[in-house]
Enzyme design. Sequence first.
Site: not given
Length: 325
Positions: A24, A52, A57, A86, A119
């Site tokens: 992540g 991911d 982000y 996402k 998402h």
Amino acid sequence: MTDLKQSYSVRLNDGHFMPVLGFGTYAPDHTPKSQAAEATKVAIDVGFRHIDSAYLYQNEQEVGQAIWEKIADGTVKREDIFYTTKLWATFLRPELVRPALESSLKKLGLDYVDLFIIHVPFAMKAGEELLPKNASGEIILETVDLCDTWEALEKCKDAGLTKSIGVSNFNHKLLELILNKPGLKYKPTCNQVECHPYLNQSKLLEFCKSKDIVLVAYSALGSQRDPQWVDPDSPYLLEEPVLKSIAKKHSCSPGQVALRYQLQRGVVVLAKSFSQKRIKENFQIFDFELTPEDMKAIDGLNRNLRYDKLQFAANHPYFPFSEEY
């Protein structure tokens, strides 16, 4: 499962394979984005092949650069990497879906992603702002038919921009909405949700397994406790005595126990850390096995504790957390 450690993977319902352990890359705003690049390189070096990230982000340029550096130095080939991005809530209108994916691809320098997922199921006001707010500081939501959004994801798959498509933060009713859609072309391959021993999602897991949908766990180590999303008073999962005693027995860490727990129940698990030592540790979960008694003890920790409540969307018709699962 093959015997090569890094290629432990699960077959998705569309025939593609997803490595069962993922890295992540989310970090709170105050973390320099360059750290995402460094951490991703370390993760690839220690054996992670599933990465991911997400538009939200705001680190895809850095993560993409890390992947390319590891391709350039011969550590991996593009096809060895399973990369997820996402679709953020401001792009759920069908006409915005492909441009959003194309924008992620451009930042990454990739011509396709392996997985593209919705998402969150509720839409926010379309536009450039990540979190559009009104004058009183509340996030502005809107309603977009999820079936229309899904059709746009199917088109992205057909166009070769993503190999697989899926969802995140969906409950079983929202999954059924898509599964029962007239003219459905592709089922969601996965549902990425918060999942850890305090919120073990056993009913949702059972439902997903019955539909051949893989459950992917985020916040599997508890949570980064970003105050923007998480109550600072919530308990620390990795301080849990039960996990500590099981860890001691297996000479490993509570984090490794929490990750291994998910693998043994058929959940694909994401591990987020920007510390070199812990990234390495998080990958070493193929060398030991939890006993049935261990698994039962960890199951017993479930208390439906959700770190990421998404409370601001509680009145949205697609709010996912008002259902039991």
